[in-house]
Motif scaffolding. Structure first.
Motif: not given
Length: 158
Positions: A2-5, A18-20, A31-33, A65-66
């Motif tokens: 996972k990578r932090t964004i 998130v997964e890349p 994730e954010l609904a 997302a990344v």
């Protein structure tokens, strides 16, 4: 791995791992609904997943997302302010610019980019501005009228 964004979505900043390979559309919805961003074709053909990233309309089904890390995203949920419809939302309501409503969020966000760049577009410019968004219900005429309505009402407020 996972990578932090960190992204700002509709004025709120979020930091998530998130997964890349996570598509932006899935991040927003799951994730954010924020389910106003629709998943239509998963091939960038229909435009139902259109959002604004740093003011530019993008099809979130083809962006990771990344890739949006550090960016500002506006979804359909972020247009209305203080419970008052955005001029484009009002235009779609007043001019019957929607039927089933599935394409509407993407149409509105593509139109928002258009109006930001050209506050008084011609019918031809509106049709060009929304050409990446497909609607199977309306025949587009009332969508064009809705954007014209928004342009007129946005100009009157300025």
């Amino acid at each position: 791995m996972k990578r932090t964004i960190t992204l700002t979505v509709n004025g709120t900043t979020y930091t998530r791992d998130v997964e890349p390979r996570t598509l932006l559309v899935h991040f927003l919805r799951e994730e954010l609904a924020l389910t106003g961003t629709h998943i239509g074709c998963d091939t960038s053909q229909c435009g139902a997943c259109t959002v604004l990233l740093n003011g530019n309309s993008i099809k979130s089904c083809t962006a990771f997302a990344v890739q949006a890390d550090g960016g500002e995203i506006t979804t359909i949920e972020g247009l209305a302010e203080d419970g008052k419809l955005h001029p484009l939302q009002e235009g779609f309501w007043e001019e019957h610019g929607l039927q089933c409503g599935y394409c509407t969020p993407g149409m509105i966000l593509s139109s928002e980019q258009l109006l930001q760049r050209n506050p008084d577009p011609s019918e031809e410019e509106i049709r060009k501005g929304i050409e990446g968004n497909l609607c199977r219900c309306t025949g587009y005429q009332n969508i064009v009228k809705a954007v014209q309505h928004a342009a007129k009402n946005s100009t009157a407020k300025a």
